[in-house]
Design an enzyme around this catalytic site. Structure first.
Site, PDB file in Angstrom:
ATOM      1  CG  HIS A  79      -1.800  -1.153   1.355  1.00 42.45           C
ATOM      2  ND1 HIS A  79      -2.945  -1.283   0.603  1.00 42.45           N
ATOM      3  CD2 HIS A  79      -1.707  -2.277   2.080  1.00 42.45           C
ATOM      4  CE1 HIS A  79      -3.525  -2.427   0.891  1.00 42.45           C
ATOM      5  NE2 HIS A  79      -2.786  -3.061   1.787  1.00 42.45           N
ATOM      6  CB  ALA A  80       0.905   4.252   1.003  1.00 44.79           C
TER       7      ALA A  80
END
Length: 89
Positions: free
Chosen positions: A15-16
């Site tokens: 993620h991210a």
């Protein structure tokens, strides 16, 4: 077609920031299609929204696939980049 199975070790999963690292590495592979598969779904690894939509948690096994010109070198570069950034083990 060349594929490799790896385990995501980043504490936040893919993620991210780790997803950005993965997409950036895949985007450097101009001559081939790059995909990532998790939990029965496959998306274009050059798409940040696609990668994040998989919701890959830490300690998950994913499959990275390259298909096209220079696929072996491309997959090696992606894996090396992800390992150096501690996204995968």
């Amino acid at each position: 077609m060349t594929e490799v199975k790896v385990v995501v070790t980043d504490p936040v999963g893919l993620h991210a920031r780790p997803a950005t690292v993965a997409v950036s590495a895949a985007s450097k592979c101009k001559g081939c299609k790059v995909a990532v598969s998790y939990n029965g779904r496959t998306v274009d690894m050059k798409s940040i929204m696609g990668v994040m939509s998989l919701g890959i948690p830490t300690q998950s096994e994913i499959v990275i696939t390259c298909d096209g010109e220079g696929e072996q070198e491309a997959i090696n570069n992606i894996v090396e980049t992800l390992r150096s950034q501690k996204v995968i083990g």
